[in-house]
Design a protein around this motif. Structure first.
Motif, mmCIF file in Angstrom:
data_model
loop_
_atom_site.group_PDB
_atom_site.id
_atom_site.type_symbol
_atom_site.label_atom_id
_atom_site.label_comp_id
_atom_site.label_asym_id
_atom_site.label_seq_id
_atom_site.Cartn_x
_atom_site.Cartn_y
_atom_site.Cartn_z
ATOM 1 N N TYR A 97 3.370 3.167 -5.382
ATOM 2 C CA TYR A 97 2.182 2.589 -4.646
ATOM 3 C C TYR A 97 2.592 2.454 -3.308
ATOM 4 C CZ TYR A 97 5.259 -1.444 -3.236
ATOM 5 O OH TYR A 97 6.266 -2.269 -2.818
ATOM 6 N N ASN A 120 -0.141 4.025 -0.940
ATOM 7 C CA ASN A 120 -1.474 3.268 -0.717
ATOM 8 C C ASN A 120 -1.218 2.447 0.829
ATOM 9 O OD1 ASN A 120 -2.933 4.142 -2.722
ATOM 10 N ND2 ASN A 120 -1.608 2.758 -4.030
ATOM 11 N N LYS A 180 -1.385 4.861 4.037
ATOM 12 C CA LYS A 180 -2.812 5.558 4.347
ATOM 13 C C LYS A 180 -3.429 4.950 5.669
ATOM 14 C CE LYS A 180 -3.763 6.241 -0.371
ATOM 15 N NZ LYS A 180 -4.600 6.177 -1.553
ATOM 16 N N SER A 212 -6.247 -1.400 -0.976
ATOM 17 C CA SER A 212 -4.890 -2.261 -1.333
ATOM 18 C C SER A 212 -4.286 -2.824 -0.361
ATOM 19 C CB SER A 212 -4.224 -1.302 -1.954
ATOM 20 O OG SER A 212 -3.866 -0.201 -0.791
#
Lengths: 346, 346
Positions: free
Chosen positions: B53, B56, B59, B64
């Motif tokens: 995870y 994310n 990015k 998220s």
């Protein structure tokens, strides 16, 4: 007495957009009397429901066909069974008497022979037009009520988005949501429908999805604070746009996906990163699982109608022979409100 | 005393598959003492978690990043905060004393300065290796436990499918499900992983998804009676195949969608006709919302480990400088079980 019983059937399975030539009106001879010892109930059909989900029953194959009795596959040549209001003509079942009104699973035909008594119930019109018992007080109303209250589990003040909002179920969801104390925006496919939502049904706002080039941006404008509940009647890109605009703990109640019914290649692909991080729930439902709210639904809704809080929007065609065109029109967005076909005078 | 504190950061935002050159090891000077009046806690990091995870957070943009503190965006140059076990070096907070072990939100660095006391907790190892408190008794275990019991709401005998089943969370979900009395099939990406699932972890069956040309048909073979629960760690086509094979009232718990994390064009497009007619629920979750089960989780899981019912599968790399390769490897499926990096000896 024997009669010629006209009924509507499909000529072959329908796997895309339905068209008039897919249907035919057929006739069978029917005795309007019951054999001694039979529990059959013979009814004269007055009003029948015309609903998008029936297309899934007409396909060669759909996973929907195994779900429940009311969704089983229709064989070409066989009458299309459907929800509606009828009057008892003859009965071998002591529970039903001649001339009584009933509501339940009848068919796209002039008379139906009811072989399972649990398919129909006695109808007390409660002073309402019979058509109300097909729509707002029938399966459409129950679908809206159970779907909104049981599946969406709304809280007052939450932001609710409804697609196909002028349709049979959508218009009621929006009205329930407003009466409950939510902020409600609907989308529909024409200026006339959008005006109806805003001016007659009390939606906080509404828009014509056909005028939007970017649904995600459109929803961002209509819900600057995000969507808490999306009542989905259409699926595909609208569901994706709704999920993209959802708040944490948002709920999508998937009632139907009309835009996917006639196009097997069309799918909703909601962003699962949103689903995870916003803890979104996407849940499909059928009213057979929510009959526990039936009594509440009837008492609440009939009160709301009597008080004038709930508007009843009906779209009634007349004549058995017009069922195919009434049905086909659903997929073009012709209907405003609950589409019903009147088969006979009471 | 001042030390050179090495840490791992990203050079720029990462929007696709991560690669070694996206990361750098940097150094800052850190005083291993606390200013009078400060509540800071300075810890020496021993073991840190490496989880998919985190991509994310790296990015340029992801929905998220707004979800919870632990998912907020990482700025290039800044240390990557992560779950792990550490030892207190200095403390201005009376709740923590020098040399105490703690567990919680530390970072991919040699020492961390903990400014919010609720990010860490004192750790009682309970006789287990410290790594267990990063994985099976840490966030991975809690994710598996809460996700399976609270989100999937299993019933004994139900058929459970787990993807990325040899991963940090998946392997535990499968084991919880077996211990609870479900039928469990897992998929993974190598022969070795599949053997582990079947032979060591007690899965009823397992398969290598890379050897399947048609996931829908594969799941039909592994679940001739359908899937009741799908614990989704991967998203995309595997979720579609699982939904297609689901039974009525099936539940999809979306824990993560690793196959979608590094490919923005990849989406799951589950058939919504299945979702409606099978009354399927697809639900995303984060453990922050399920801390109510924490005490149960710890007592149940520690008992299961002590009894030998729960196998602990760890994949431990050594050295802060190896965090980037350990992390990148997650997206190639290199890891078997919980991937942890050992930063220092206790």
């Amino acid at each position: 007495m024997e009669v010629s019983n006209n009924y509507i059937t499909i000529k072959t399975h329908i796997n895309g957009e339905p068209k008039e030539s897919d249907f035919e009106l057929k006739t069978a001879t029917l005795a309007l009397s019951v054999e001694p010892g039979s529990y059959d109930v013979i009814v004269k059909n007055l009003y029948v429901s015309v609903d998008p989900y029936q297309i899934n029953r007409m396909k060669t194959h759909s996973s929907s066909q195994k779900a429940v009795t009311a969704s089983r596959r229709i064989t070409p040549g066989e009458v299309v069974d459907a929800y509606g209001v009828a009057k008892v003509v003859a009965s071998g079942n002591p529970k039903f008497e001649k001339d009584e009104l009933v509501v339940g699973r009848i068919g796209w035909e002039e008379h139906s022979v009811i072989k399972e008594e649990n398919l129909i119930n006695k109808l007390d019109p409660m002073g309402f037009p019979l058509t109300y018992h097909v729509g707002v007080l029938g399966t459409s109303g129950l679908t809206a009520y159970a779907g909104f209250f049981e599946v969406c589990k709304p809280k007052k003040g939450e932001k609710v988005f409804v697609s196909a909002a002028s349709g049979s179920v959508g218009n009621l969801v929006g009205q329930y949501a407003k009466l409950f104390g939510c902020y409600v925006v609907g989308c529909a496919g024409s200026k006339q429908k959008v005006e109806l939502l805003k001016e007659k049904l009390g939606f906080d706002d509404a828009f014509n999805y056909k005028e939007q080039t970017d649904l995600k941006s459109a929803l961002k404008r209509y819900f600057p604070d995000g969507i808490d509940i999306y009542f989905d009647n259409v699926g595909a890109e609208m569901q994706e746009a709704a999920v993209a605009n959802m708040n944490a703990f948002g709920r999508v109640a998937v009632c139907g996906v009309i835009s996917e019914y006639t196009d097997a290649g069309k799918r909703a692909a909601p962003d699962m990163i949103d689903v995870v991080y916003k803890r979104i729930t996407i849940r499909g439902f059928l009213i057979v699982d929510h009959m526990n709210v039936y009594a509440d639904f009837i008492s609440t809704t009939s009160d709301q109608i009597r008080r004038g809080d709930m508007q009843v929007i009906e779209d009634i065609a007349t004549g058995l022979e017009n069922i195919p065109s009434a049905f086909i029109g659903l997929f073009r967005g012709d209907n405003i409100g609950k589409r019903i076909v009147k088969i006979a005078e009471e």
